[in-house]
Design a protein around this motif. Structure first.
Motif, PDB file in Angstrom:
ATOM      1  N   ASN A  34       0.838  -1.208   0.000  1.00  0.00           N
ATOM      2  CA  ASN A  34       0.000   0.000   0.000  1.00  0.00           C
ATOM      3  C   ASN A  34       0.869   1.254   0.000  1.00  0.00           C
ATOM      4  O   ASN A  34       0.646   2.174  -0.789  1.00  0.00           O
ATOM      5  N   PHE A  35       1.867   1.274   0.873  1.00  0.00           N
ATOM      6  CA  PHE A  35       2.731   2.455   0.961  1.00  0.00           C
ATOM      7  C   PHE A  35       3.495   2.656  -0.355  1.00  0.00           C
ATOM      8  O   PHE A  35       3.661   3.784  -0.816  1.00  0.00           O
ATOM      9  N   SER A  36       3.935   1.547  -0.947  1.00  0.00           N
ATOM     10  CA  SER A  36       4.687   1.647  -2.206  1.00  0.00           C
ATOM     11  C   SER A  36       3.799   2.200  -3.317  1.00  0.00           C
ATOM     12  O   SER A  36       4.232   3.057  -4.093  1.00  0.00           O
ATOM     13  N   SER A  37       2.553   1.690  -3.368  1.00  0.00           N
ATOM     14  CA  SER A  37       1.652   2.171  -4.420  1.00  0.00           C
ATOM     15  C   SER A  37       1.335   3.651  -4.234  1.00  0.00           C
ATOM     16  O   SER A  37       1.221   4.409  -5.187  1.00  0.00           O
ATOM     17  N   ASP A  38       1.235   4.044  -2.962  1.00  0.00           N
ATOM     18  CA  ASP A  38       0.985   5.455  -2.649  1.00  0.00           C
ATOM     19  C   ASP A  38       2.142   6.319  -3.156  1.00  0.00           C
ATOM     20  O   ASP A  38       1.940   7.362  -3.796  1.00  0.00           O
ATOM     21  N   LEU A  39       3.345   5.832  -2.890  1.00  0.00           N
ATOM     22  CA  LEU A  39       4.550   6.557  -3.319  1.00  0.00           C
ATOM     23  C   LEU A  39       4.630   6.614  -4.839  1.00  0.00           C
ATOM     24  O   LEU A  39       4.973   7.626  -5.429  1.00  0.00           O
TER      25      LEU A  39
END
Lengths: 241, 119
Positions: A34-39
């Motif tokens: 999730n954090f990676s996709s957000d980034l």
């Protein structure tokens, strides 16, 4: 045994530790994904930017995020403070209105008065005084307490600053009629005859002294033989009925 | 349902739950901490491979694995922070260390697969 521990025990028996390990790792991976996709989403938004522009935008974005967080916190603080202010204002209004109500109800005579005050008893002059007045060519009726005497006595008391007055337990207000009806006096449509007991509240000591001084209306009544007895005591003045 | 399929379903569900949890906590990812994210991802994948390796070898202990994971994460974060403070690219060293560890564990698993050992 409670149902929840049974379920946990059964699951622990059914799934080996490795299964739980997989779940744990998958959970963490989910968070990281999730954090990676957000980034990634943010990075694609800045496509076409130069390195300098990208850094600047990121820095500003971070600053903006920080300011937004601060704003959110401050907004919640403002909401809390507004709530406090509203509560304080409500209390202040209640206090103000209560004081105003107390003052006005005292003037309107709604509230009874109980406390320190004066009791002034007015009695007609004895018969020999009336005869003496006749001999002096004075009107013998001067020794009788008339409605006008009571009205003037009331005016004297009001002008001195009395807060509440009653005559024979009839509260006297600005609209009270004190009328003569032959041998009796009507106050609030109640028939009265001497002695008249005036209960007065709200006079200060120097004002009370002035009641008995030369030139006061009560001394004038005394000159006609009318008995004026002034006593300081606890008085109970009824409210308007 | 076969046991391995159940593991798979559970794992997928856990990924979804993790994704949804991260979505709901409204965490803002910035460039400064993106390096920590990448390191965390590598350490987690390394943990997965190491756990699978231990399982295949028959001496899997979740306590040891979890402890190792926590210590690895803490040390990696510490080194990254120190690197940032000293303006040294320590993260490259960390990526190499964890990368080597990951791939060596992966190679052990491959060996077991190709030598027909039990899964």
């Amino acid at each position: 045994m409670k149902p929840a521990p049974i379920l946990v025990k059964r699951m622990a028996e059914y799934f080996p530790p490795f299964a739980w390990f997989l779940v744990f790792v998958a959970l963490i991976l989910g968070v990281f994904i999730n954090f990676s996709s957000d980034l990634r989403r943010k990075s694609t938004a800045y496509q076409g930017f130069s390195a300098e522009q990208f850094k600047k935008t990121r820095r500003l974005s971070t600053a903006l995020n920080r300011v937004e967080r601060i704003n959110t916190r401050l907004e919640s603080e403002i909401a809390l403070l507004n709530h406090d202010i509203a509560r304080e204002l409500k209390q202040a209004y209640q206090y103000t209105y209560q004081r105003k109500y107390d003052r006005l109800s005292s003037i309107a005579g709604i509230k009874p008065w109980l406390g320190d005050g004066l009791e002034i008893t007015l009695k007609d002059a004895p018969s020999q005084t009336s005869r003496s007045l006749s001999r002096l060519n004075e009107n013998p009726n001067g020794g009788i307490v008339h409605n006008t005497d009571l009205v003037l006595a009331m005016n004297t008391l009001w002008s001195l600053g009395a807060q509440a007055v009653s005559i024979n337990d009839q509260r006297i207000l600005s609209g009270t009629a004190i009328t003569c009806a032959g041998p009796i006096i009507l106050i609030n449509q109640t028939r009265m005859s001497p002695p008249f007991v005036l209960k007065v509240a709200g006079l200060k000591p120097e004002q009370i002294r002035r009641l008995d001084q030369r030139g006061s209306y009560f001394n004038y009544l005394k000159s006609y033989g009318i008995s004026v007895d002034i006593a300081q005591k606890k008085v109970s003045i009824p409210g308007i009925s | 349902m076969p046991h391995s399929l159940q593991f798979l379903v559970l794992s997928v569900l856990a990924i979804v739950v993790g994704f949804w949890t991260a979505n709901s906590i409204q965490f803002t990812m910035t460039e400064e901490i993106s390096i920590y994210l990448a390191m965390g991802l590598i350490v987690t994948v390394d943990l997965l491979i190491e756990g699978a390796n231990h399982y295949l070898e028959g001496h899997f202990n979740w306590k040891t694995i979890t402890f190792n994971y926590a210590i690895s994460l803490l040390l990696a974060a510490l080194f990254l922070k120190m690197g940032q403070l000293m303006r040294v690219d320590l993260y490259i060293a960390l990526f190499i260390v964890f990368g080597v560890k990951l791939f060596s564990n992966l190679s052990y698993i491959s060996q077991k697969f190709f030598s027909n050992q039990r899964l």
